[in-house]
Design a protein around this motif. Structure first.
Motif, short mmCIF file in Angstrom:
data_model
loop_
_atom_site.label_atom_id
_atom_site.label_comp_id
_atom_site.label_asym_id
_atom_site.label_seq_id
_atom_site.Cartn_x
_atom_site.Cartn_y
_atom_site.Cartn_z
N ASP A 1 44.13 37.53 46.85
CA ASP A 1 44.90 37.25 48.06
C ASP A 1 46.40 37.26 47.78
N GLY A 2 46.75 37.39 46.51
CA GLY A 2 48.16 37.41 46.11
C GLY A 2 48.28 37.84 44.66
N THR A 3 49.46 37.67 44.08
CA THR A 3 49.70 38.16 42.72
C THR A 3 49.97 37.06 41.72
N SER A 4 49.88 35.78 42.12
CA SER A 4 50.13 34.70 41.18
C SER A 4 49.13 33.56 41.42
N GLY A 5 48.99 32.71 40.39
CA GLY A 5 48.10 31.56 40.49
C GLY A 5 46.68 31.97 40.81
N ASP A 6 45.95 31.04 41.49
CA ASP A 6 44.55 31.35 41.80
C ASP A 6 44.40 32.36 42.94
N ALA A 7 45.50 32.77 43.55
CA ALA A 7 45.44 33.81 44.58
C ALA A 7 44.98 35.14 43.98
N ARG A 8 45.09 35.28 42.65
CA ARG A 8 44.68 36.51 41.98
C ARG A 8 43.16 36.65 41.90
N TYR A 9 42.43 35.56 42.08
CA TYR A 9 40.97 35.62 41.97
C TYR A 9 40.29 34.74 43.03
N LYS A 10 40.75 34.82 44.25
CA LYS A 10 40.16 34.04 45.34
C LYS A 10 38.69 34.40 45.55
N GLY A 11 38.36 35.63 45.37
CA GLY A 11 36.97 36.07 45.45
C GLY A 11 36.65 36.89 44.22
N TYR A 12 35.43 36.77 43.72
CA TYR A 12 35.05 37.59 42.57
C TYR A 12 33.54 37.69 42.43
N ILE A 13 33.14 38.69 41.71
CA ILE A 13 31.77 38.85 41.25
C ILE A 13 31.86 38.84 39.74
N ALA A 14 31.10 37.96 39.09
CA ALA A 14 31.16 37.85 37.63
C ALA A 14 29.76 38.01 37.06
N TYR A 15 29.67 38.76 35.97
CA TYR A 15 28.40 38.89 35.26
C TYR A 15 28.61 38.43 33.83
N ASP A 16 27.78 37.47 33.38
CA ASP A 16 27.86 36.93 32.02
C ASP A 16 26.76 37.56 31.18
N HIS A 17 27.14 38.46 30.28
CA HIS A 17 26.16 39.18 29.46
C HIS A 17 25.48 38.27 28.45
N ASN A 18 26.12 37.17 28.06
CA ASN A 18 25.53 36.26 27.08
C ASN A 18 24.27 35.57 27.61
N VAL A 19 24.24 35.25 28.89
CA VAL A 19 23.08 34.55 29.47
C VAL A 19 22.45 35.35 30.62
N ASP A 20 22.99 36.56 30.87
CA ASP A 20 22.48 37.44 31.92
C ASP A 20 22.42 36.75 33.28
N SER A 21 23.54 36.15 33.68
CA SER A 21 23.62 35.50 34.99
C SER A 21 24.76 36.12 35.79
N MET A 22 24.71 35.92 37.12
CA MET A 22 25.74 36.48 37.99
C MET A 22 26.25 35.40 38.93
N ASN A 23 27.58 35.42 39.15
CA ASN A 23 28.22 34.50 40.09
C ASN A 23 28.96 35.28 41.16
N LEU A 24 28.88 34.78 42.39
CA LEU A 24 29.71 35.29 43.48
C LEU A 24 30.60 34.13 43.93
N ALA A 25 31.89 34.41 44.08
CA ALA A 25 32.84 33.35 44.40
C ALA A 25 33.58 33.65 45.68
N ALA A 26 33.96 32.57 46.36
CA ALA A 26 34.81 32.64 47.55
C ALA A 26 35.78 31.47 47.46
N ASN A 27 37.03 31.70 47.88
CA ASN A 27 38.07 30.68 47.84
C ASN A 27 38.24 30.09 46.44
N GLY A 28 38.06 30.93 45.42
CA GLY A 28 38.31 30.54 44.05
C GLY A 28 37.21 29.75 43.37
N ALA A 29 36.06 29.57 44.00
CA ALA A 29 34.98 28.79 43.40
C ALA A 29 33.65 29.53 43.52
N THR A 30 32.78 29.33 42.52
CA THR A 30 31.46 29.94 42.56
C THR A 30 30.66 29.35 43.71
#
Length: 181
Positions: free
Chosen positions: A8-37
């Motif tokens: 949502d922006g270029t600094s602070g947590d605005a850089r990752y307000k939404g994300y999809i994360a995949y953790d290869h170590n435990v093979d899990s996936m997270n979807l986030a909104a407003n900076g939180a899973t």
């Protein structure tokens, strides 16, 4: 971990307000909104909503864990109008499990003390059944048709009537109900 970030922006947590994360170590996936899973999918198939640690019931069960300040809720809708709620299942502040029927009616409430009420929210006994109006109730045990089984009826809509009937439309002279001491 690998990420796809939605900023949502270029600094602070605005850089990752939404994300999809995949953790290869435990093979899990997270979807986030407003900076939180908001949705966590574990490698075993268990899913957490607003939690990254869904309850695990063992290998034979898969789980959807809904975690909120007041508990979790499932809402079932039909048709093209998603605002038309048909049924909800949710928890309350007083540790009740409530089955809500569209409109404004609690279809069934299971209270933290183990009591259950049908068609109202305040059971007066361990299992309390009331028809949609406040004056009547019935409970049927067994049977596979309208005229079979044992039925307990209470009707206070006119003069109060309490009835226990077995196979209510059966016309034989044979013994239909025994009461033993």
């Amino acid at each position: 971990q690998n990420y796809i970030m939605f900023a949502d922006g270029t600094s602070g947590d605005a850089r990752y307000k939404g994300y999809i994360a995949y953790d290869h170590n435990v093979d899990s996936m997270n979807l986030a909104a407003n900076g939180a899973t908001r949705l966590h999918i574990k490698s075993d198939g268990n899913i957490g909503v607003n939690t990254t640690t869904p309850v695990d019931f063992g290998d034979n069960f898969k789980n959807l864990n809904l975690n909120g300040v007041k508990g979790g809720a499932l809402s079932f809708t039909r048709g093209t109008n998603s605002a038309t709620r048909q049924w909800d299942i949710y928890t309350s502040d007083s540790d009740q499990l409530i089955f809500y029927r569209g409109g404004s009616t609690d279809g069934m409430v299971m209270k933290s003390d183990g009591t259950i009420s049908v068609n109202h929210s305040t059971p007066l006994s361990t299992f309390h059944v009331r028809d949609s109006g406040a004056t009547s109730g019935s409970l049927r045990l067994g049977g596979n048709g309208a005229s079979l089984g044992l039925e307990l009826l209470y009707d206070q809509s006119g003069s109060t009537v309490s009835t226990i009937q077995a196979n209510p439309t059966y016309t034989s002279d044979a013994q239909l109900l025994k009461i033993r001491s």
